[in-house]
Design a protein around this motif. Structure first.
Motif, short mmCIF file in Angstrom:
data_model
loop_
_atom_site.label_atom_id
_atom_site.label_comp_id
_atom_site.label_asym_id
_atom_site.label_seq_id
_atom_site.Cartn_x
_atom_site.Cartn_y
_atom_site.Cartn_z
N PHE A 51 0.83 -1.20 0.00
CA PHE A 51 0.00 0.00 0.00
C PHE A 51 0.87 1.25 0.00
CE2 PHE A 51 -2.88 3.23 1.72
CZ PHE A 51 -3.96 3.05 0.85
N ASP A 52 1.95 1.23 0.76
CA ASP A 52 2.89 2.37 0.77
C ASP A 52 3.43 2.62 -0.64
OD1 ASP A 52 2.52 2.43 3.53
OD2 ASP A 52 4.45 1.48 3.98
N GLU A 53 3.75 1.54 -1.34
CA GLU A 53 4.24 1.66 -2.72
C GLU A 53 3.17 2.29 -3.62
OE1 GLU A 53 5.69 -1.25 -6.38
OE2 GLU A 53 5.43 -2.10 -4.37
N TYR A 54 1.93 1.87 -3.45
CA TYR A 54 0.82 2.44 -4.22
C TYR A 54 0.71 3.95 -3.97
CZ TYR A 54 -4.08 3.62 -5.24
OH TYR A 54 -5.23 4.23 -5.70
N VAL A 55 0.75 4.37 -2.71
CA VAL A 55 0.66 5.79 -2.38
C VAL A 55 1.82 6.56 -3.02
CG1 VAL A 55 0.80 7.46 -0.47
CG2 VAL A 55 -0.72 5.47 -0.30
N ARG A 56 3.03 6.01 -2.93
CA ARG A 56 4.19 6.68 -3.55
C ARG A 56 3.99 6.80 -5.06
NH1 ARG A 56 6.90 3.49 0.23
NH2 ARG A 56 7.45 1.92 -1.34
N SER A 57 3.41 5.77 -5.68
CA SER A 57 3.21 5.83 -7.14
C SER A 57 2.18 6.89 -7.51
CB SER A 57 2.80 4.45 -7.68
OG SER A 57 1.44 4.16 -7.39
N LEU A 58 1.14 7.07 -6.69
CA LEU A 58 0.16 8.11 -6.96
C LEU A 58 0.80 9.48 -6.90
CD1 LEU A 58 -2.95 6.91 -4.90
CD2 LEU A 58 -2.59 6.73 -7.37
N ILE A 59 1.61 9.71 -5.89
CA ILE A 59 2.27 11.00 -5.72
C ILE A 59 3.26 11.24 -6.86
CG2 ILE A 59 3.83 12.31 -4.21
CD1 ILE A 59 2.35 10.82 -1.83
N ALA A 60 4.01 10.22 -7.23
CA ALA A 60 5.00 10.34 -8.31
C ALA A 60 4.34 10.62 -9.65
CB ALA A 60 5.84 9.08 -8.40
N ASP A 61 3.12 10.16 -9.84
CA ASP A 61 2.44 10.32 -11.13
C ASP A 61 2.21 11.78 -11.49
OD1 ASP A 61 1.43 9.12 -13.46
OD2 ASP A 61 -0.62 9.42 -12.73
N ALA A 62 2.28 12.68 -10.54
CA ALA A 62 2.09 14.11 -10.84
C ALA A 62 3.35 14.72 -11.46
CB ALA A 62 1.72 14.86 -9.57
N ARG A 63 4.48 14.07 -11.30
CA ARG A 63 5.74 14.62 -11.82
C ARG A 63 5.89 14.27 -13.30
NH1 ARG A 63 7.41 12.72 -6.57
NH2 ARG A 63 8.33 10.85 -7.49
N PRO A 64 6.19 15.27 -14.12
CA PRO A 64 6.33 15.02 -15.57
C PRO A 64 7.39 13.97 -15.91
CG PRO A 64 6.31 17.38 -15.12
CD PRO A 64 6.37 16.67 -13.79
N GLU A 65 8.45 13.89 -15.12
CA GLU A 65 9.55 12.97 -15.44
C GLU A 65 9.26 11.51 -15.06
OE1 GLU A 65 10.38 14.62 -11.31
OE2 GLU A 65 9.67 15.46 -13.19
N THR A 66 8.16 11.26 -14.38
CA THR A 66 7.82 9.89 -13.99
C THR A 66 7.46 9.08 -15.23
OG1 THR A 66 7.04 10.58 -11.82
CG2 THR A 66 6.23 8.47 -12.63
N PRO A 67 8.10 7.92 -15.43
CA PRO A 67 7.75 7.08 -16.58
C PRO A 67 6.29 6.63 -16.47
CG PRO A 67 9.79 6.31 -15.54
CD PRO A 67 9.18 7.34 -14.62
N ARG A 68 5.61 6.60 -17.62
CA ARG A 68 4.22 6.16 -17.66
C ARG A 68 3.95 5.54 -19.03
NH1 ARG A 68 4.52 11.25 -16.68
NH2 ARG A 68 3.51 11.14 -14.67
N PRO A 69 2.92 4.72 -19.14
CA PRO A 69 2.58 4.11 -20.43
C PRO A 69 2.24 5.17 -21.48
CG PRO A 69 1.40 3.03 -18.64
CD PRO A 69 2.05 4.25 -18.05
N ALA A 70 2.44 4.82 -22.73
CA ALA A 70 2.12 5.72 -23.84
C ALA A 70 0.66 6.17 -23.73
CB ALA A 70 2.35 5.01 -25.17
N GLY A 71 0.42 7.44 -23.98
CA GLY A 71 -0.93 7.98 -23.94
C GLY A 71 -1.37 8.46 -22.57
N MET A 72 -0.61 8.14 -21.54
CA MET A 72 -0.95 8.59 -20.18
C MET A 72 -0.23 9.90 -19.90
SD MET A 72 -2.99 6.21 -19.34
CE MET A 72 -3.26 6.31 -17.59
N VAL A 73 -0.87 10.77 -19.13
CA VAL A 73 -0.31 12.09 -18.84
C VAL A 73 -0.07 12.23 -17.34
CG1 VAL A 73 -1.49 13.09 -20.85
CG2 VAL A 73 -2.60 13.18 -18.59
N PRO A 74 0.79 13.17 -16.94
CA PRO A 74 0.95 13.43 -15.51
C PRO A 74 -0.41 13.73 -14.88
CG PRO A 74 2.62 14.61 -16.75
CD PRO A 74 1.65 14.04 -17.76
#
Length: 179
Positions: A51-74
């Motif tokens: 769950f801690d990892e999930y929360v960290r991933s949500l927070i990281a998703d706001a950063r433009p430099e975070t890798p994400r699948p094609a078509g996904m945006v910060p």
């Protein structure tokens, strides 16, 4: 109140997820963001570390430099809470792709089933508008399913102006500028 996701809300979050699953969220036919998160994370949420990892991933998703699948945006994810009770989630996308212009919009939100019809959706959407303004959006696009009368009322009560219907989605523009 809208807050940054935090691990301390794990138990009440998981209670809400069980409510959503009772409605069929997280099933193979659920193509929503919450449904996807349930499918991908549900087994890892059983342990606090997952769950801690999930929360960290949500927070990281706001950063433009975070890798994400094609078509996904910060995306900034905010949780709506009352005290220590998780009531809902809101996603504020930092860009509109062609698909988001048609289907998803700038802001998406979910209110846990047991907390619906109490004004939480309106409160969440209103509280998100200054965040959207800060990202340069005015207005924001908010969509809902044509058969979702409750969401339609939330959007309209928050100042949403109906533009059109595309497929099963109704599209509204909600002003964000401070008045």
């Amino acid at each position: 109140m809208l807050i940054t996701p935090r691990s301390s809300l794990r138990n009440t979050f998981l209670d809400a997820v069980r409510e959503f699953q009772g409605e069929g969220r997280g099933s193979a036919s659920d193509d929503t963001l919450l449904g996807h998160q349930i499918t991908v994370w549900r087994d890892r949420w059983a342990e606090q570390g997952g769950f801690d990892e999930y929360v960290r991933s949500l927070i990281a998703d706001a950063r433009p430099e975070t890798p994400r699948p094609a078509g996904m945006v910060p995306t900034t994810t905010l949780w709506f809470v009352e005290g220590d009770t998780w009531l809902g989630r809101l996603s504020l996308r930092h860009q509109l792709t062609p698909r988001l212009r048609e289907w998803g919009g700038t802001i998406g939100y979910d209110v846990r089933p047991s907390a619906r019809n109490r004004g939480h959706g309106r409160a969440m959407l209103r509280a998100a508008l200054p965040h959207a303004w800060g990202l340069g959006f005015d207005p924001v696009l908010v969509t809902c399913d044509a058969d979702n009368a409750a969401s339609r009322k939330v959007i309209e009560a928050t100042g949403g102006v109906f533009e059109d219907q595309r497929g099963e989605k109704l599209r509204y523009w909600v002003p964000t500028s401070p008045s």
